[in-house]
Design an enzyme around this catalytic site. Structure first.
Site, PDB file in Angstrom:
ATOM      1  N   ARG A  64       3.514   7.740  -5.154  1.00  0.00           N
ATOM      2  CA  ARG A  64       3.896   8.199  -3.649  1.00  0.00           C
ATOM      3  C   ARG A  64       3.446   7.355  -2.607  1.00  0.00           C
ATOM      4  NH1 ARG A  64       1.817  12.439   0.214  1.00  0.00           N
ATOM      5  NH2 ARG A  64       3.811  13.769   1.013  1.00  0.00           N
ATOM      6  N   HIS A  68       6.462   5.925  -0.051  1.00  0.00           N
ATOM      7  CA  HIS A  68       6.212   6.409   1.376  1.00  0.00           C
ATOM      8  C   HIS A  68       6.043   4.933   2.004  1.00  0.00           C
ATOM      9  CE1 HIS A  68       5.426  10.839   1.435  1.00  0.00           C
ATOM     10  NE2 HIS A  68       6.493  10.377   0.817  1.00  0.00           N
ATOM     11  N   ASN A  96       2.824  12.230   5.541  1.00  0.00           N
ATOM     12  CA  ASN A  96       1.540  11.587   5.012  1.00  0.00           C
ATOM     13  C   ASN A  96       0.315  12.238   5.157  1.00  0.00           C
ATOM     14  OD1 ASN A  96       3.025   9.394   3.832  1.00  0.00           O
ATOM     15  ND2 ASN A  96       2.871   8.488   5.666  1.00  0.00           N
ATOM     16  N   HIS A 196       9.055  13.367  -9.049  1.00  0.00           N
ATOM     17  CA  HIS A 196       8.379  14.622  -8.851  1.00  0.00           C
ATOM     18  C   HIS A 196       8.233  15.365 -10.249  1.00  0.00           C
ATOM     19  CE1 HIS A 196       9.626  15.185  -4.651  1.00  0.00           C
ATOM     20  NE2 HIS A 196       8.677  14.236  -4.669  1.00  0.00           N
TER      21      HIS A 196
END
Length: 320
Positions: A64, A68, A96, A196
């Protein structure tokens, strides 16, 4: 008829236009550290394997971080920078804050890599890219050749993090646009959303779905309400699919029966253009893994800093 000089000038102009807003794929190389630090990649892998063995959830967290990072001004390690008087840290952006994690693991990897390299040779941005790959592999996912040579940014952009990172409340058209804005297509959206298949989400990310959405399995929604009340419990966690520490296709299988945890997840299978791909991945995990790997390479190529741009940080949390 154009002269040779005119043709050459036109060719240069076209190249200038083409590369003005994109980074050519040859700017990064899979063997970038082959001479400068041949032990770099094996050192990162050893650290990741140890971290995942200690806490399997950390694999999803590191994946992740790379996502990001890349969606905000490109894959430049900006997400790792702490707040200073001149840096508005992305760590405190809505996507975040209280959820991005794994920074200590990145610090440990950086220290180990710098030790074997004899100094700051490998960028924090490259560490994120390799750590994401090795985390996926450690949890049973595919491998891919990570292109390397990114340099680290000297600034962060909290506003862009708030605006450019895909949100769990987005509908399909918004997701498609968000991915398109960074050069990724609809096929990349569906494949990369399969990330995911590992990890967890906070109650605050799925509360609206379980109380308001209609395209959700009723028993699934009732179960989730026990974890995520209407008020309070924002940081309570639920797995993104039934096997959060195994990189498989259960994420897509859940979408077929309206058990996607996030509103944005279920949008991929909701009567729209991506339904067919979700069905394909749910039935063919090998195809999903193959496409995921290809899209990860593509995502890792989003506007990297190369050459003399940026720097190689000595500490991933602050500029040199």
């Amino acid at each position: 008829m154009a002269s040779g000089g005119q043709i050459f000038s036109l060719h240069v102009l076209l190249l200038t236009i083409v590369f003005a807003n994109t980074t050519p794929t040859w700017a990064l190389s899979t063997d970038f550290y082959k001479k400068s630090c041949p032990a770099a990649l094996s050192t990162i892998k050893t650290a990741i394997d140890a971290a995942v063995a200690k806490e399997r959830r950390i694999g999803a967290s590191l994946l992740r971080l790379h996502f990001h990072d890349c969606f905000v001004n490109g894959c430049d390690g900006s997400i790792l920078l702490d707040n200073t008087s001149t840096i508005d840290s992305e760590k405190f952006a809505v996507p975040n804050n209280n959820s991005a994690r794994g920074f200590n693991v990145v610090d440990d990897i950086k220290a180990a890599v710098d030790k074997v390299c004899g100094g700051p040779v490998v960028s924090c941005a490259d560490i994120l890219a390799v750590a994401a790959r090795d985390s996926v592999v450690a949890l049973g996912g595919p491998t891919w050749a990570v292109r390397l040579g990114r340099r680290d940014s000297t600034t962060a952009n909290r506003t862009a993090a708030n605006n450019d990172i895909p949100a769990p409340t987005m509908n399909l058209s918004a997701l498609i646009t968000t991915f398109k804005n960074v050069g990724l297509g609809v096929s990349d959206l569906v494949a990369l959303s399969g990330g995911h298949t590992i990890g967890f989400a906070r109650c605050t990310s799925f509360r609206s779905r379980i109380y308001n959405d209609t395209n959700i399995d009723p028993s699934f929604a009732r179960t989730l309400r026990g974890t995520c009340p209407r008020t309070g419990g924002d940081n309570n966690l639920h797995s993104l699919d039934p096997t959060p520490a195994k990189f498989d296709s259960n994420y897509y299988k859940d979408l077929l029966i309206e058990k996607g945890l996030l509103h944005s997840d279920q949008q991929l299978f909701n009567g729209g253009s991506t339904d067919g791909t979700v069905r394909r991945y749910s039935a063919d995990v090998a195809k999903f893994k193959e496409d995921f790997a290809k899209s990860m390479v593509k995502m890792g190529n989003i506007k990297p800093l190369t050459g003399s741009q940026g720097e190689i940080r000595k500490n991933c949390r602050r500029v040199n």
